[in-house]
Design a protein around this motif. Structure first.
Motif, mmCIF file in Angstrom:
data_model
loop_
_atom_site.group_PDB
_atom_site.id
_atom_site.type_symbol
_atom_site.label_atom_id
_atom_site.label_comp_id
_atom_site.label_asym_id
_atom_site.label_seq_id
_atom_site.Cartn_x
_atom_site.Cartn_y
_atom_site.Cartn_z
ATOM 1 N N ARG A 41 99.172 24.492 84.401
ATOM 2 C CA ARG A 41 98.710 23.350 85.671
ATOM 3 C C ARG A 41 99.807 22.726 85.544
ATOM 4 O O ARG A 41 100.538 21.949 84.535
ATOM 5 C CB ARG A 41 97.482 22.928 85.203
ATOM 6 C CG ARG A 41 97.154 22.111 85.304
ATOM 7 C CD ARG A 41 96.047 21.521 86.722
ATOM 8 N NE ARG A 41 95.778 20.836 87.063
ATOM 9 C CZ ARG A 41 96.498 20.302 88.855
ATOM 10 N NH1 ARG A 41 97.581 21.198 88.848
ATOM 11 N NH2 ARG A 41 95.668 18.849 88.946
ATOM 12 N N CYS A 88 92.596 22.081 80.813
ATOM 13 C CA CYS A 88 92.098 20.976 81.400
ATOM 14 C C CYS A 88 90.602 20.672 81.977
ATOM 15 O O CYS A 88 89.853 21.133 81.478
ATOM 16 C CB CYS A 88 93.079 21.761 82.887
ATOM 17 S SG CYS A 88 92.411 20.966 84.213
ATOM 18 N N ALA A 89 90.883 19.309 82.488
ATOM 19 C CA ALA A 89 89.989 18.640 82.869
ATOM 20 C C ALA A 89 89.483 19.317 84.080
ATOM 21 O O ALA A 89 88.082 18.961 84.166
ATOM 22 C CB ALA A 89 90.032 17.114 83.147
ATOM 23 N N ALA A 199 95.665 17.132 81.018
ATOM 24 C CA ALA A 199 96.206 16.417 81.438
ATOM 25 C C ALA A 199 96.912 14.675 80.781
ATOM 26 O O ALA A 199 98.137 14.297 81.495
ATOM 27 C CB ALA A 199 95.281 15.239 82.642
ATOM 28 N N TYR A 224 92.102 11.449 87.139
ATOM 29 C CA TYR A 224 91.457 11.990 86.097
ATOM 30 C C TYR A 224 90.454 10.804 85.221
ATOM 31 O O TYR A 224 90.151 10.708 83.997
ATOM 32 C CB TYR A 224 92.520 11.984 85.203
ATOM 33 C CG TYR A 224 93.346 13.623 85.568
ATOM 34 C CD1 TYR A 224 92.817 14.730 85.211
ATOM 35 C CD2 TYR A 224 94.567 13.542 85.704
ATOM 36 C CE1 TYR A 224 93.129 16.144 85.280
ATOM 37 C CE2 TYR A 224 95.566 14.664 86.330
ATOM 38 C CZ TYR A 224 94.527 15.924 86.157
ATOM 39 O OH TYR A 224 95.176 16.964 86.859
HETATM 40 MO MO MO Z 1 94.260 19.198 84.184
#
Ligand code: MO
Ligand code: MTE
Length: 362
Positions: A41, A88-89, A199, A224
């Motif tokens: 990412r 990842c979010a 992140a 985020y």
């Molecule tokens: Mo992410």
């Protein structure tokens, strides 16, 4: 295309910036995700840096600002290894986007997650060496890469609260799975914050700043964060969102894949479960009747609390179309929400609803 041949095992969603997921049929092959299967990412450029010229600055509210070379980091601090999952979010955003569009964001399946053994030095040791000044409440990180945000070029960055920064699991990592970090994953040095959304684990780490406030970096201050379902890009007040930290309790079915055709009868269903909370995963359950009844899965691999666990169940599946559903429970009695609808947010973060996969049995 170049990246397609360079990353033949990954699902490449975007080439610039590079965003690529781990195919679900590969996800369960190895508890430690091999480098060439590990999801990637990125938000911007892909900095290339030689170890010899690399420098890490530690500054802000410190007694003694530091400028550390790669050799300094290896020689002056004890090294530690930790098994941790990066997620990842935006993992499982596609299911949210199917409810209401989320334009301009990568439509990740359950594939933005991978696990490695990380080796590095403790962030807390480096902070102690600099001397933590009065009034420090946050530790901010800045990467070497440049991304496009709100029409401007900005470095990727994040911040975490000082208490988390001092926790022994938080590393400045230079190795993953016993090999140097690859350029994609942050060579020569990245932050690793187990239990938090990916992140916050800044790659290509250039600078650490101790400060009284959270980072004003775009990716901490204006990205985020979680907002209620009725908030949009236009109405979002970024001073009122909830910055994402801990990973939510989650689980997903990896095999069979959605849409797969199988023979009716005993079928092995496999997947992963993850949590960033204090209480570990205790139970994983599967349903083939939409959640009316559940079958317990076996947890087949579990490392320490910072890593996913693998599970498997043998289900007897009748001829026809079948919806497989999974949910996990943690040791504190928490479980996942049934529906994604109330979780919808315009950035498409933190979807941890029951994971459902349709397959066909003949
Ligand atoms: Mo992410
Ligand atoms: N410098 C920098 N660090 C970064 C990013 C980035 O774009 N630049 N992406 C973040 C995000 S959103 C995630 S999910 C993880 C992904 O790590 P990986 O590419 O090693 O899997 O890195 C994080 N660290």
């Amino acid at each position: 295309m170049l990246t397609r041949t360079k990353y033949p095992h990954l699902t490449v969603y975007q080439e610039a910036p590079l965003n690529a997921g781990t195919p679900l049929e590969l996800m369960r092959r190895s508890f430690f995700t091999p480098q060439d299967h590990f999801f990637i990412r990125t938000h911007g450029s892909f900095p290339r840096m030689a170890r010899e010229t690399y420098r890490l600055s530690v500054n802000g509210l410190v007694q003694q600002p530091l400028e550390l070379s790669y050799a300094d980091l290896l020689m002056c601090f004890a090294q530690h290894t930790i098994t941790a999952t990066l997620v990842c979010a935006g993992n499982r955003r596609a299911e949210l986007a199917a409810l209401r569009p989320i334009p301009g964001k990568v439509s990740w399946g359950a594939d933005a997650i991978s696990t490695a053994r990380w080796r590095g030095v403790r962030l807390s040791d480096v902070l102690q060496a600099a001397g933590i000044g009065a009034g420090v409440r946050y530790v901010a990180f800045r990467g070497l890469d440049e991304a496009q945000a709100a029409g401007e070029k900005v470095h990727f960055g994040s911040s975490i609260r000082l208490e988390k920064a001092l926790s022994p699991e938080v590393l400045l990592a230079f190795e993953m799975n016993d090999a140097p970090l690859t350029p994609e994953h942050g060579f020569p040095l990245r932050v690793l914050i187990p239990g938090y959304i990916g992140a916050r684990s800044v790659k290509w780490l250039r600078e650490i700043t101790l400060q009284g406030e959270p980072s004003s970096n775009h990716f901490q201050a204006c990205d985020y964060q979680i907002f209620a379902p009725d908030v949009t890009e236009e109405t979002a007040d970024w001073t009122r969102g909830k910055p994402l930290e801990e990973i939510a309790l989650n689980s997903a079915i990896c095999t069979p894949r959605a849409g797969e055709a199988r023979r009716a009868g005993p079928t092995s269903v496999q997947g992963y479960a993850i949590t960033g909370k204090e209480a570990p995963i205790e139970r994983v359950e599967l349903s083939i009747d939409g959640g009316a009844t559940w079958t317990l899965a076996n947890i087949t691999a579990q490392a320490d609390r910072w890593a996913w666990c693998f599970w498997e169940a043998i289900l007897h599946l009748p001829v026809g179309t079948c919806q497989l559903t999974v949910r996990a429970w943690d040791a504190a009695g928490r479980t996942q929400p049934e529906h994604a609808q109330p979780l919808w947010n315009f950035k498409g973060y933190a979807n941890n609803a029951w994971h459902r996969v349709h397959i066909h049995l003949t």
